[in-house]
Scaffold this active site. Structure first.
Site, PDB file in Angstrom:
ATOM      1  N   GLU A 181       0.818  -1.224   0.000  1.00 15.95           N
ATOM      2  CA  GLU A 181       0.000   0.000   0.000  1.00 15.95           C
ATOM      3  C   GLU A 181       0.844   1.264   0.000  1.00 15.95           C
ATOM      4  O   GLU A 181       0.319   2.368  -0.161  1.00 15.95           O
ATOM      5  CB  GLU A 181      -0.923   0.090   1.234  1.00 15.95           C
ATOM      6  N   GLY A 182       2.143   1.153   0.240  1.00 19.67           N
ATOM      7  CA  GLY A 182       2.992   2.322   0.455  1.00 19.67           C
ATOM      8  C   GLY A 182       3.266   2.566   1.934  1.00 19.67           C
ATOM      9  O   GLY A 182       3.921   3.549   2.292  1.00 19.67           O
TER      10      GLY A 182
END
Lengths: 332, 332
Positions: free
Chosen positions: A300-301
């Protein structure tokens, strides 16, 4: 990189009110970013933007994960609603969140190249033209964010089954056997792990990707978000803006970016060490050391966003810390 | 700790939109802080305050460091002027900075217990009464910061030569030989390291501190900032506010705090792993895992401030992330 700016940063660090080298890994990081920007001190990496590239994977049909494919699109909705972990981390860090559907199986998107990849256990995942289109999406997103003022770009990803193409890419680019680079992703059992590894081995043997040709590797065993992230890295590097890599998906995309444009390495900062074994192998191949190492395996980062404060702190030192002379502090 | 709040946090983490355990070390951290606060989710650790306790050391006379003692007072001025690394990191993280002169050789301070310790190579560094006074300074600073709204306390230190008492404290509390816990501090050479180790070994053999008596150990081979930080930890623990430990000075003070009040361990978060070998040994003895591991060896609270964003991110997850149910995301 600008050798003069690196030398200026190295020299400045020695005059600041701290023992030489006392900031450990943060000192070479700040100097690297001076080299990237061509100026010392380099710009503070703020505001920062995380771009989450989402895509689905034909290889999901092979049973490489217990999660249903529909979760990719559902999580895109969760990102847009602000309810995912990356959103919480981004609010904490003051980082903006952009979501790009480059290849989700369902839903509409201006950026969608294809509704998921083909099953690379059966045929190449993408055509070369599709890879180029996804790279261009990533480049365009990077350019748009930088035009809007971003001084740091953070990679994010969403795609059920996407650690499978990531492991295949890492094996193809590094030459390390699939067995060593393949991990448990969201937490699969031994039997699924063995099957996932076998699927990757089979695909590599069938398609024989050319590790010197980044587009070929991405087309044969990659993913749309992997290709878009590679483009995003290239776009950041072209703008001389640091790109903070998230986990194993980003690391596999970084190998593709370097195969396409070797100088892009100078823009890359390894945000964290994912629990996926392939991430460590890829980062080692790239010569990058991760900043955060807490066993995260979410994607997702999230790891890139956690690392952003460390990167900003490293750069801020060059802007704000007094020298021995200016502060009237004695040296040894 | 409140077992019910820990169980509630553990259960909540499983319902959030992420694979179980995907946040690695951040998940048990958030649950620990729920247990400390006695509520799930626990309060966000903001605003946060770093308190830098400064002191000088009689053992400086033994030549354990090439840095002149006057640097302690000069760096206090640098902190107050906002020019040190910890100030830059604190601005980045939005953390307030408080400086407490508990024992600098020069200058006036309401909190000063003594103008530096005695040389523990010759005599005990402090009397028991002086240790208690320094502990009370730390407790009072913690209480004042919490009364002013701090939801997280971060330890900081300044004191030329203070890795020497830190190593002596760690050896005394853990029983690990001085040779293994003593490090290069600001970066001393092999000869000075050997001498520093010999000084510590000699002091431990001469004073025979009682490891079950935290005040005895602090008095015989400690420092005023070490004692004050131990009090600061106790004050934070009494208020059920998390205390993020900086490096080796904090780790040595944490051992003293646990010797005085074992339950204080539940308030402690290990901010980072200092390059000093004694820090790792002390954290292992305490059962704490560091969040940041980047080879820093500066002190001042720099590692604790870098870690603050990670702690806040871990807690924020419990406040803000959607559940599978609420976000309409399928489970595997």
């Amino acid at each position: 990189p600008d050798a003069e700016a690196v030398a200026a940063a190295d020299a400045l660090q020695l005059r600041l009110t701290k023992p030489p080298g006392a900031l450990g890994a943060l000192e070479p990081l700040a100097s690297k970013l001076a080299g990237l920007a061509g100026v010392c001190p380099p710009p503070l990496p703020e505001p920062a933007a995380v771009a989450i590239f989402a895509g689905d994977h034909g290889v999901h049909a092979q049973g490489v994960t217990p999660w249903p494919q529909e979760v990719t699109g559902q999580m895109v909705g969760n990102f847009l609603a602000g309810g995912a972990v990356v959103n919480a981390f981004a609010r904490q860090a003051g980082v903006s969140v952009t979501v790009i559907d480059v290849g989700v199986a369902t839903g509409d998107s201006d950026y969608k190249v294809r509704t998921g990849t083909r099953d690379f256990a059966v045929e190449p995942a993408l055509t070369r033209a599709e890879v180029v289109a996804a790279l261009e999406v990533g480049i365009a997103v990077a350019r748009n964010l930088v035009e809007d003022g971003a001084k740091a770009l953070l990679t994010g990803d969403m795609g059920i089954a996407n650690t499978t193409p990531a492991a295949a890419l890492i094996a193809a680019f590094t030459g390390v056997p699939a067995e060593e680079v393949t991990g448990r992703g969201t937490g699969i059992d031994d039997r699924t792990l063995a099957h996932k590894t076998w699927v990757i081995e089979g695909a590599l043997a069938m398609h024989r990707p050319d590790s010197a040709d980044g587009i070929d590797v991405l087309a044969k065993v990659g993913g749309l978000e992997h290709a878009a992230i590679a483009g995003f890295i290239l776009g950041g590097a072209a703008a001389r803006v640091p790109v903070i890599l998230d986990g194993v998906i980003a690391a596999s995309a970084a190998l593709a970016a370097v195969a396409i444009a070797p100088d892009s390495i100078h823009a890359m900062v390894a945000g964290h060490r994912s629990a996926e074994p392939g991430a460590t192998i890829a980062l080692k191949h790239l010569g990058l050391s991760p900043l955060v190492d807490l066993g995260l395996r979410l994607g997702e980062g999230t790891g890139a966003v956690l690392a952003h404060g460390l990167v900003a702190s490293a750069v801020r030192v060059l802007h704000e810390v007094a020298t021995f002379d200016s502060a009237g502090v004695s040296e040894k």
